[in-house]
Design a protein around this motif. Structure first.
Motif, PDB file in Angstrom:
ATOM      1  N   GLY A 113       0.792  -1.239   0.000  1.00  0.00           N
ATOM      2  CA  GLY A 113       0.000   0.000   0.000  1.00  0.00           C
ATOM      3  C   GLY A 113       0.817   1.278   0.000  1.00  0.00           C
ATOM      4  N   THR A 114       2.075   1.233  -0.424  1.00  0.00           N
ATOM      5  CA  THR A 114       2.942   2.414  -0.330  1.00  0.00           C
ATOM      6  C   THR A 114       2.679   3.461  -1.425  1.00  0.00           C
ATOM      7  OG1 THR A 114       4.668   1.024   0.627  1.00  0.00           O
ATOM      8  CG2 THR A 114       5.379   3.140  -0.245  1.00  0.00           C
ATOM      9  N   ASP A 116       0.691   5.390  -4.939  1.00  0.00           N
ATOM     10  CA  ASP A 116      -0.549   5.713  -5.655  1.00  0.00           C
ATOM     11  C   ASP A 116      -0.521   5.150  -7.073  1.00  0.00           C
ATOM     12  OD1 ASP A 116      -1.654   7.540  -3.593  1.00  0.00           O
ATOM     13  OD2 ASP A 116       0.149   8.693  -4.066  1.00  0.00           O
ATOM     14  N   ARG A 142      -1.571   1.316  -3.041  1.00  0.00           N
ATOM     15  CA  ARG A 142      -2.649   1.528  -2.070  1.00  0.00           C
ATOM     16  C   ARG A 142      -3.960   1.083  -2.726  1.00  0.00           C
ATOM     17  NH1 ARG A 142      -5.914   5.253  -3.988  1.00  0.00           N
ATOM     18  NH2 ARG A 142      -5.119   7.047  -5.114  1.00  0.00           N
ATOM     19  N   GLY A 145      -5.191   2.503  -6.014  1.00  0.00           N
ATOM     20  CA  GLY A 145      -4.030   2.956  -6.793  1.00  0.00           C
ATOM     21  C   GLY A 145      -4.002   2.247  -8.145  1.00  0.00           C
TER      22      GLY A 145
END
Ligand SMILES: C[S@@+](CC[C@H](N)C(=O)[O-])C[C@H]1O[C@@H](n2cnc3c(N)ncnc32)[C@H](O)[C@@H]1O
Length: 237
Positions: A113-114, A116, A142, A145
């Motif tokens: 989830g780091t 976009d 994320r 994303g």
């Protein structure tokens, strides 16, 4: 014989010297970068976004993002340290907004989830385990994303000749996935809303794009220990 990562390292260590001057910059890489930037802008406007560029090479695309989307932060990963090193001046110029990390597309050193956006331009055909790479790209996005992946379009006769005959003749057993195979890889990784667009031109390419789902870490748990990148350590001098 299947293409492997040692071959990729050998090929790109040699190519890194002339990479930024080669004709493919004009024929393929430039147009593909512009197509990705158009799509990122269409989705995110000028919002600050975190982008991971997989197979970033010498950072030409990262620098283009900085020029076109100044609020974006870009992390570029590449298997071959020689390619990252060749872009040292570029990484330095954009320090604070752009970070190069030496890593393998099949084992991304980031928590789930780091990012976009995850982008991957002109690199995917080098990956021996394309399914693992797509799963990893999905994992680090994320929820909501987007993964945007460009590679040579080999389904039409001209593209087949360029990529499966000429490029494979030079690079060896690389694998340009068909549009159908690419869609299947995205579906299999659990990405949703897959859309594909062919860009025709002297070197045709395929942009495949899709959205990350809510709880991806349940589908793709990391198969390595996640280490936060320590900025000072990966910076290439
Ligand atoms: C043709 S270059 C494209 C560079 C850049 N994306 C661009 O569009 O200009 C392909 C890049 O993929 C990198 N690469 C190959 N195998 C890789 C892997 N398994 N993981 C990460 N990068 C890889 C190579 O080192 C090389 O820099």
């Amino acid at each position: 014989m299947a293409y492997d990562k040692q071959q990729a390292t050998h090929e790109f260590t040699l190519w890194s010297e002339s990479y930024d001057r080669c004709i493919l910059q004009w024929l393929l890489f430039g147009p593909s970068h512009r197509a990705l930037i158009r799509r990122i802008r269409a989705v995110a406007g000028d919002r600050p976004v975190r982008i991971l560029d997989v197979g970033c090479g010498t950072g030409v695309f990262a620098a283009r993002i900085r020029a076109e989307l100044p609020a974006a932060r870009v992390c570029g990963i590449d298997l071959v340290s020689g390619m990252l090193a060749k872009g040292a001046e570029r990484w330095r110029r954009h320090a604070g907004h752009v970070l190069p990390v030496q890593a393998d597309s099949e084992r991304l050193p980031f928590a789930a989830g780091t990012f976009d956006f995850v982008t991957c331009a002109n690199s995917f055909h080098h990956y021996p385990r394309q399914d693992r790479a797509v799963a990893e790209m999905h994992r680090v996005l994320r929820p909501g994303g987007r993964l945007m992946l460009i590679d040579g379009y080999r389904d039409a006769p001209w593209g087949w000749f360029i990529y499966d005959v000429c490029v494979a003749g030079v690079e060896g057993a690389v694998h340009h996935a068909s549009a159908r195979r690419m869609r299947a890889l995205f579906d299999q990784a659990g990405l949703r809303g897959v859309r594909q667009r062919v860009h025709r031109g002297p070197a045709p390419f395929l942009l495949t794009e899709a959205e990350a789902i809510e709880s991806v870490s349940a589908i793709h748990p990391p198969h390595f220990r996640v280490a936060s990148p320590a900025p000072g350590r990966e910076a290439v001098s």
